[in-house]
Write an enzyme that holds these catalytic residues in place. Structure first.
Site, PDB file in Angstrom:
ATOM      1  N   ARG A   1      37.084  47.486  38.916  1.00  0.00           N
ATOM      2  CA  ARG A   1      36.513  47.469  37.570  1.00  0.00           C
ATOM      3  C   ARG A   1      35.730  46.167  37.412  1.00  0.00           C
ATOM      4  O   ARG A   1      36.295  45.081  37.585  1.00  0.00           O
ATOM      5  CB  ARG A   1      37.639  47.548  36.538  1.00  0.00           C
ATOM      6  CG  ARG A   1      37.214  47.299  35.106  1.00  0.00           C
ATOM      7  CD  ARG A   1      38.414  47.432  34.146  1.00  0.00           C
ATOM      8  NE  ARG A   1      38.004  47.242  32.769  1.00  0.00           N
ATOM      9  CZ  ARG A   1      38.263  46.161  32.024  1.00  0.00           C
ATOM     10  NH1 ARG A   1      38.970  45.163  32.520  1.00  0.00           N
ATOM     11  NH2 ARG A   1      37.834  46.075  30.782  1.00  0.00           N
TER      12      ARG A   1
ATOM     13  N   HIS B   1      31.441  43.067  28.383  1.00  0.00           N
ATOM     14  CA  HIS B   1      32.601  42.180  28.460  1.00  0.00           C
ATOM     15  C   HIS B   1      32.162  40.836  27.860  1.00  0.00           C
ATOM     16  O   HIS B   1      32.129  39.811  28.534  1.00  0.00           O
ATOM     17  CB  HIS B   1      33.076  42.058  29.915  1.00  0.00           C
ATOM     18  CG  HIS B   1      34.509  41.635  30.061  1.00  0.00           C
ATOM     19  ND1 HIS B   1      35.450  42.351  30.779  1.00  0.00           N
ATOM     20  CD2 HIS B   1      35.172  40.551  29.587  1.00  0.00           C
ATOM     21  CE1 HIS B   1      36.619  41.720  30.749  1.00  0.00           C
ATOM     22  NE2 HIS B   1      36.474  40.623  30.026  1.00  0.00           N
TER      23      HIS B   1
ATOM     24  N   GLU C   1      37.752  44.997  24.983  1.00  0.00           N
ATOM     25  CA  GLU C   1      38.449  44.201  23.975  1.00  0.00           C
ATOM     26  C   GLU C   1      37.575  43.783  22.798  1.00  0.00           C
ATOM     27  O   GLU C   1      37.330  42.576  22.589  1.00  0.00           O
ATOM     28  CB  GLU C   1      39.070  42.956  24.620  1.00  0.00           C
ATOM     29  CG  GLU C   1      40.045  43.259  25.743  1.00  0.00           C
ATOM     30  CD  GLU C   1      40.848  42.041  26.185  1.00  0.00           C
ATOM     31  OE1 GLU C   1      40.589  40.931  25.696  1.00  0.00           O
ATOM     32  OE2 GLU C   1      41.763  42.209  27.018  1.00  0.00           O
TER      33      GLU C   1
ATOM     34  N   ASN D   1      44.558  46.922  27.799  1.00  0.00           N
ATOM     35  CA  ASN D   1      44.836  45.626  28.434  1.00  0.00           C
ATOM     36  C   ASN D   1      46.091  45.044  27.814  1.00  0.00           C
ATOM     37  O   ASN D   1      46.228  45.022  26.583  1.00  0.00           O
ATOM     38  CB  ASN D   1      43.683  44.648  28.218  1.00  0.00           C
ATOM     39  CG  ASN D   1      42.425  45.069  28.949  1.00  0.00           C
ATOM     40  OD1 ASN D   1      42.426  46.044  29.713  1.00  0.00           O
ATOM     41  ND2 ASN D   1      41.344  44.339  28.720  1.00  0.00           N
TER      42      ASN D   1
ATOM     43  N   TYR E   1      49.004  41.762  28.119  1.00  0.00           N
ATOM     44  CA  TYR E   1      49.555  40.529  28.702  1.00  0.00           C
ATOM     45  C   TYR E   1      50.922  40.175  28.108  1.00  0.00           C
ATOM     46  O   TYR E   1      51.800  39.739  28.818  1.00  0.00           O
ATOM     47  CB  TYR E   1      48.562  39.370  28.530  1.00  0.00           C
ATOM     48  CG  TYR E   1      47.324  39.603  29.368  1.00  0.00           C
ATOM     49  CD1 TYR E   1      47.292  39.209  30.695  1.00  0.00           C
ATOM     50  CD2 TYR E   1      46.220  40.272  28.847  1.00  0.00           C
ATOM     51  CE1 TYR E   1      46.187  39.469  31.495  1.00  0.00           C
ATOM     52  CE2 TYR E   1      45.104  40.534  29.636  1.00  0.00           C
ATOM     53  CZ  TYR E   1      45.091  40.129  30.963  1.00  0.00           C
ATOM     54  OH  TYR E   1      44.013  40.410  31.747  1.00  0.00           O
TER      55      TYR E   1
ATOM     56  N   GLU F   1      43.813  46.103  32.412  1.00  0.00           N
ATOM     57  CA  GLU F   1      44.074  44.695  32.746  1.00  0.00           C
ATOM     58  C   GLU F   1      45.540  44.385  32.545  1.00  0.00           C
ATOM     59  O   GLU F   1      46.131  44.768  31.530  1.00  0.00           O
ATOM     60  CB  GLU F   1      43.292  43.724  31.836  1.00  0.00           C
ATOM     61  CG  GLU F   1      41.852  43.569  32.187  1.00  0.00           C
ATOM     62  CD  GLU F   1      41.141  42.558  31.283  1.00  0.00           C
ATOM     63  OE1 GLU F   1      41.785  41.605  30.792  1.00  0.00           O
ATOM     64  OE2 GLU F   1      39.937  42.744  31.061  1.00  0.00           O
TER      65      GLU F   1
HETATM   66  C1  FCB Z   1      41.442  39.338  28.674  1.00  0.00           C
HETATM   67  C2  FCB Z   1      39.984  39.391  29.107  1.00  0.00           C
HETATM   68  C3  FCB Z   1      39.758  38.966  30.536  1.00  0.00           C
HETATM   69  C4  FCB Z   1      40.634  37.784  30.907  1.00  0.00           C
HETATM   70  C5  FCB Z   1      42.065  38.041  30.552  1.00  0.00           C
HETATM   71  C6  FCB Z   1      43.025  36.939  30.937  1.00  0.00           C
HETATM   72  O1  FCB Z   1      41.502  39.189  27.304  1.00  0.00           O
HETATM   73  O2  FCB Z   1      39.485  40.696  28.952  1.00  0.00           O
HETATM   74  O3  FCB Z   1      38.393  38.699  30.682  1.00  0.00           O
HETATM   75  O4  FCB Z   1      40.150  36.658  30.333  1.00  0.00           O
HETATM   76  O5  FCB Z   1      42.175  38.280  29.183  1.00  0.00           O
END
Ligand code: FCB
Length: 452
Positions: free
Chosen positions: A78, A121, A168, A297, A299, A358
């Site tokens: 990607r 992006h 995002e 995405n 985290y 992500e």
């Molecule tokens: C996300 C972004 C990516 C990267 C990660 C850690 O928010 O899409 O570009 O910075 O975080």
């Protein structure tokens, strides 16, 4: 006892990158500045005043980088196209820019790598951001985005299995226009809602335009950084704050895109900031386009407490509080179960196929004396989050793929080059690439289509 957890047949395993974070070659072959060039060149905006001028020099080293992906046997890649490379003035096609992405896509296909192209992006051409109503505050930008999407679609659409409109939009809208942590660095909350709407409109219009011009086999999608929101306590105030964050961060995108209407509560709870008159009749129907899957995405979750004033980007009544337990060097809590809960929630409420576009972690990775990068912490992180994805699938969520953020250590936006998220280490002085232990581990998972 070792337990093997297989993933569904046809599950896509990939790695992800973004143009401004890796390409460099900021002034080459007709590329003009984007809002991220301007922002990173403004002293004090990025840690260490780092910029993406050179980044990973991927613009020149793309073939070697694709060889690394192919050598590991990772099936999918990607990446994003730079709008300012393809249309430097935001309006006119720069063929040399498009040719770079043609070489890249063909390079993927020649190596048996499945490319997924993201159109946006975060790197809006600077030329589209002039004046107080510039950038995503202007409605016109949605049509410029359609022109750009169609230009890319026309020349590359025949060989691309997947195109994603936005990455995002939460970041573009709220970090770009409310908290000011990202380009273009504005701090005016009402503007952020306006930007969010124009991003939604751009997505819907571009998706419709691509749908009508591309082969029916091309999958179309959008990627959202959805927030797994939880209240910090069971007080009514914290619950209301968490609901507000869910409205502005999740439902402000999910609902128009997948249900065809903004939630009434979003308008009610922000009425003192904006009358939302920038949402015109028919806009929500245009935003509501069928997607082949939704990119998610993830985290970490967001634990939310009530707060008076700016705190959580995009809300004027909520703040994120820390979640006890292990954290990455970003200071982001490591909570794999949040990913299971998030995927289940989206599946339950929106019934859409999902791909994790992500997920990954930053670490203090160093090349050891033996020439390798022993990033055991990243292997643990990935293993635990993949198990969380598998849990969501067991619970019924239709999750079809997973992409690690990221292939290469790169320009991590406002944090510059210190935060290393890559499966591949980059020495930014020499541009040497070193495959980390986690890359080999991940390649093994992909090859087996299973976690052991
Ligand atoms: C996300 C972004 C990516 C990267 C990660 C850690 O928010 O899409 O570009 O910075 O975080």
């Amino acid at each position: 006892m070792n337990q093997t957890r297989e993933f569904p047949e046809g599950f896509t395993w990939g790695v992800a990158t973004a143009a401004y974070q890796i390409e460099g070659a900021a002034g080459e072959d007709g590329r003009a500045p984007s809002i991220w060039d301007t922002f990173s060149h403004t002293p004090g905006r990025v840690d260490n005043d780092d910029t993406g001028d050179r980044a990973c020099d991927h613009y020149h080293r793309w073939a070697g980088d694709l060889d690394v992906i192919a050598g590991l046997g990772i099936p999918a890649y990607r990446f994003s196209t730079s709008w300012a490379r393809v249309m430097p003035d935001g309006r006119t096609v720069n063929q040399a820019g498009l040719d770079f992405y043609k070489r890249l896509v063909d390079g993927c296909l020649e190596r048996g790598i499945r490319p997924m192209l993201t159109l946006y992006h975060w790197d809006l051409p600077q030329a589209l951001d002039s004046g107080p109503q510039g950038g995503w505050l202007g409605r016109d930008v949605a049509d410029r985005f359609v022109d750009y999407a169609v230009a890319v679609g026309k020349q590359l659409g025949d060989r691309l299995p997947v195109i994603t409109t936005l990455n995002e939009p939460w970041c573009s809208a709220y970090l770009g226009y409310a908290s000011g942590e990202h380009a273009p660095g504005r701090t005016d909350l009402p503007s952020a809602y306006r930007a969010a709407h124009h991003l939604n409109l751009a997505h819907g219009r571009a998706l419709a335009a691509l749908r009508s011009t591309l082969p029916t086999t091309t999958e179309l999608s959008v990627t959202l950084n959805l927030h797994q929101v939880e209240p910090a306590s069971d007080s009514e105030a914290d619950s209301a704050a968490a609901r507000h964050v869910d409205l502005i961060a999740n439902r402000a995108f999910l609902d128009p895109m997948l249900r065809g209407a903004y939630p009434a509560e979003l308008f009610e709870t922000t009425a003192h900031l904006t009358d939302w008159s920038f949402v015109r009749d028919g806009d929500e129907a245009e935003i509501h386009q069928p997607v082949d899957f939704l990119g998610v995405n993830y985290y970490n979750p967001a634990r939310i407490a009530a707060h008076d004033g700016p705190g959580f980007p995009g809300s004027d009544r909520a703040i994120g509080v820390d979640i006890p337990g292990p954290h990455t060097v970003m200071d982001w809590p490591i909570v794999p179960s949040g990913l299971t809960a998030l995927l289940q929630r989206v599946h339950r409420e929106y019934a859409v196929p999902l791909v994790v576009t992500e997920n990954g972690m930053a670490s203090r990775d160093v090349v050891a004396a033996d020439g390798a990068v022993h990033d055991a912490d990243r292997i643990d992180y990935l293993r635990d989050h993949l198990a969380a994805v598998r849990d969501a699938i067991d619970a019924g969520a239709d999750v079809r793929g997973y992409y690690v953020w990221t292939l290469l250590d790169n320009f991590e936006w406002a944090w510059g080059y210190d935060k290393r998220f890559g499966l591949v280490h980059v020495d930014f002085d020499t541009q040497a690439r070193t495959v980390k232990d986690s890359a080999r581990w991940y390649a093994g998972v992909a090859a087996r289509n299973a976690l052991t």
